[in-house]
Design a protein around this motif. Structure first.
Motif, mmCIF file in Angstrom:
data_model
loop_
_atom_site.group_PDB
_atom_site.id
_atom_site.type_symbol
_atom_site.label_atom_id
_atom_site.label_comp_id
_atom_site.label_asym_id
_atom_site.label_seq_id
_atom_site.Cartn_x
_atom_site.Cartn_y
_atom_site.Cartn_z
ATOM 1 N N GLY A 244 8.642 -4.470 -9.962
ATOM 2 C CA GLY A 244 8.114 -5.821 -9.775
ATOM 3 C C GLY A 244 7.223 -6.020 -8.568
ATOM 4 N N PHE A 245 6.846 -4.938 -7.893
ATOM 5 C CA PHE A 245 5.982 -5.053 -6.719
ATOM 6 C C PHE A 245 4.518 -4.888 -7.121
ATOM 7 N N GLN A 246 3.651 -5.421 -6.295
ATOM 8 C CA GLN A 246 2.210 -5.279 -6.515
ATOM 9 C C GLN A 246 1.706 -4.146 -5.631
ATOM 10 N N VAL A 247 1.212 -3.093 -6.221
ATOM 11 C CA VAL A 247 0.689 -1.948 -5.474
ATOM 12 C C VAL A 247 -0.830 -2.008 -5.521
ATOM 13 N N VAL A 248 -1.460 -2.052 -4.341
ATOM 14 C CA VAL A 248 -2.918 -2.209 -4.252
ATOM 15 C C VAL A 248 -3.505 -1.118 -3.366
ATOM 16 N N GLU A 249 -4.814 -1.032 -3.390
ATOM 17 C CA GLU A 249 -5.517 -0.051 -2.559
ATOM 18 C C GLU A 249 -6.433 -0.763 -1.570
ATOM 19 N N ASP A 250 -5.859 -1.665 -0.803
ATOM 20 C CA ASP A 250 -6.593 -2.287 0.295
ATOM 21 C C ASP A 250 -5.613 -2.572 1.428
ATOM 22 N N GLN A 251 -6.128 -3.053 2.538
ATOM 23 C CA GLN A 251 -5.304 -3.211 3.739
ATOM 24 C C GLN A 251 -4.533 -4.529 3.782
ATOM 25 N N LYS A 252 -4.820 -5.447 2.885
ATOM 26 C CA LYS A 252 -4.160 -6.756 2.939
ATOM 27 C C LYS A 252 -2.824 -6.689 2.198
ATOM 28 N N VAL A 253 -1.831 -6.121 2.870
ATOM 29 C CA VAL A 253 -0.515 -5.894 2.251
ATOM 30 C C VAL A 253 0.597 -6.316 3.205
ATOM 31 N N ASP A 254 1.798 -6.438 2.638
ATOM 32 C CA ASP A 254 2.977 -6.774 3.438
ATOM 33 C C ASP A 254 3.610 -5.536 4.062
ATOM 34 N N LEU B 1 0.879 -1.165 0.000
ATOM 35 C CA LEU B 1 0.000 0.000 0.000
ATOM 36 C C LEU B 1 0.919 1.217 0.000
ATOM 37 N N VAL B 2 0.700 2.135 -0.908
ATOM 38 C CA VAL B 2 1.600 3.283 -1.054
ATOM 39 C C VAL B 2 0.882 4.576 -0.702
ATOM 40 N N ILE B 3 1.404 5.268 0.296
ATOM 41 C CA ILE B 3 1.022 6.655 0.538
ATOM 42 C C ILE B 3 2.130 7.474 -0.105
ATOM 43 N N GLY B 4 1.833 8.085 -1.240
ATOM 44 C CA GLY B 4 2.875 8.787 -1.973
ATOM 45 C C GLY B 4 2.365 9.238 -3.324
ATOM 46 N N SER B 5 3.260 9.710 -4.148
ATOM 47 C CA SER B 5 2.886 10.223 -5.456
ATOM 48 C C SER B 5 2.582 9.083 -6.425
ATOM 49 N N PRO B 6 1.820 9.354 -7.485
ATOM 50 C CA PRO B 6 1.599 8.335 -8.515
ATOM 51 C C PRO B 6 2.902 7.824 -9.119
ATOM 52 N N LEU B 7 3.898 8.700 -9.248
ATOM 53 C CA LEU B 7 5.185 8.281 -9.811
ATOM 54 C C LEU B 7 5.896 7.290 -8.899
ATOM 55 N N LEU B 8 5.743 7.455 -7.582
ATOM 56 C CA LEU B 8 6.338 6.491 -6.646
ATOM 57 C C LEU B 8 5.669 5.133 -6.813
ATOM 58 N N ALA B 9 4.350 5.121 -6.906
ATOM 59 C CA ALA B 9 3.629 3.854 -7.096
ATOM 60 C C ALA B 9 4.028 3.199 -8.413
ATOM 61 N N ALA C 29 -4.096 2.434 5.616
ATOM 62 C CA ALA C 29 -2.756 2.260 6.180
ATOM 63 C C ALA C 29 -2.823 1.810 7.629
ATOM 64 N N THR C 30 -3.704 2.428 8.403
ATOM 65 C CA THR C 30 -3.860 2.051 9.812
ATOM 66 C C THR C 30 -4.348 0.612 9.928
ATOM 67 N N SER C 31 -5.294 0.237 9.116
ATOM 68 C CA SER C 31 -5.828 -1.130 9.147
ATOM 69 C C SER C 31 -4.781 -2.144 8.709
ATOM 70 N N ALA C 32 -3.955 -1.774 7.733
ATOM 71 C CA ALA C 32 -2.909 -2.685 7.261
ATOM 72 C C ALA C 32 -1.925 -3.009 8.377
ATOM 73 N N VAL C 33 -1.529 -1.985 9.112
ATOM 74 C CA VAL C 33 -0.563 -2.196 10.195
ATOM 75 C C VAL C 33 -1.223 -2.876 11.387
ATOM 76 N N PHE C 34 -2.429 -2.402 11.769
ATOM 77 C CA PHE C 34 -3.082 -2.885 12.976
ATOM 78 C C PHE C 34 -3.679 -4.280 12.806
ATOM 79 N N LEU C 35 -4.282 -4.540 11.639
ATOM 80 C CA LEU C 35 -4.967 -5.816 11.425
ATOM 81 C C LEU C 35 -4.109 -6.855 10.711
ATOM 82 N N GLU C 36 -3.233 -6.413 9.813
ATOM 83 C CA GLU C 36 -2.484 -7.345 8.968
ATOM 84 C C GLU C 36 -0.997 -7.413 9.311
ATOM 85 N N SER C 37 -0.579 -6.669 10.339
ATOM 86 C CA SER C 37 0.840 -6.642 10.759
ATOM 87 C C SER C 37 1.767 -6.218 9.618
#
Length: 262
Positions: A105-115, A90-98, A133-141
């Motif tokens: 080679g990374f998979q960029v998604v817009e949900d909380q189920k991320v590494d 999950l990327v908080i950043g510019s479109p160019l960063l994503a 982002a909060t849910s990804a860290v809190f729920l998915e570690s």
């Protein structure tokens, strides 16, 4: 005379705004370094665009750098994420960063189920991104991976907003995240090793307008620090921070004269 190596911050030192417009003395200063044979690299914590794009955009403004003369955290980020086995992001950043991470080679998604949650400068940050982002860290570690530890950023209108480092620590506080938050930007040891690789000299000087993110840590590593007042902080901030750099200059022209004496 001792041989100097110069590490130059970009924002607030070589360029004065987000459009990468150079200061009036930027090009004469770079010409001086080249004519005097002073080895240098531009070290930027910029997270908004890949190094190749940044080189192209700087060139359009007359700042011509070789590929190995520009070091940014995005040269470290993909390697670090692979070492952590983080492929879904999950990327908080510019479109160019994503886009850059997808190309790597990374998979960029817009949900909380991320590494991992990768955090850069994001001018379109909103409630949904913060909730995911909060849910990804809190729920998915998910891991928290800021591109840099930037505390505060000055915008072109003179106002300020939180940097990637501040957002990362906010997220960690909210989620009770106990793991170390990596610093992939300057002045982390990994970044500085990359910045100095292949360079020979007796003394290393870091020139920056950011005492908190750059100069304090650099001085702790034994690097000579030069604070320049053309960026986000004035001289008064040195007293607030109880920090004394090796040198203080008010322009690149003044820095040019200082280098003649070192």
């Amino acid at each position: 005379m001792r041989r100097k190596i110069l590490l130059l911050d970009m924002d607030g030192v070589l360029v004065k705004d987000k459009a990468l417009n150079p200061f009036p003395d930027t090009l004469p200063f770079l010409d001086f370094l080249r004519s005097e044979g002073i080895p240098f690299r531009v070290v930027s914590n910029n997270s908004t665009r890949p190094p190749s794009t940044l080189l192209e955009d700087l060139s359009k403004k007359g700042i011509n750098l070789k590929e190995d003369e520009l070091i940014t955290p995005l040269k470290i980020l993909p390697v670090y994420l692979r070492e952590l086995h983080c492929s879904r992001l999950l990327v908080i950043g510019s479109p160019l960063l994503a886009e850059f991470l997808v190309e790597e080679g990374f998979q960029v998604v817009e949900d909380q189920k991320v590494d991992a949650v990768v955090i850069g400068q994001d001018r379109n940050i909103n409630f949904t991104k913060l909730k995911l982002a909060t849910s990804a860290v809190f729920l998915e570690s998910a891991k928290i991976v800021p591109v840099n530890h930037s505390r505060i950023v000055r915008d072109d209108d003179g106002l300020y907003f939180p940097g990637a480092g501040s957002l990362a620590h906010m997220l960690a506080h909210a989620c009770g995240y106990s793991q170390p938050i990596p610093n992939l930007g300057k002045p982390s040891e990994e970044f500085m090793r990359l910045a100095l690789s292949g360079m020979e000299g007796d003394e290393v000087y870091l020139v920056s307008d950011d005492l908190y993110t750059d100069l304090v840590g650099a001085k702790e590593q034994g690097i000579k620090t030069i604070f320049i007042t053309t960026g986000k902080y004035s001289k008064e901030e040195l007293t607030k921070a109880n920090f004394e750099p090796h040198y203080v200059v008010d322009s690149l022209t003044e820095l040019m004269e200082l280098l003649k004496t070192l």
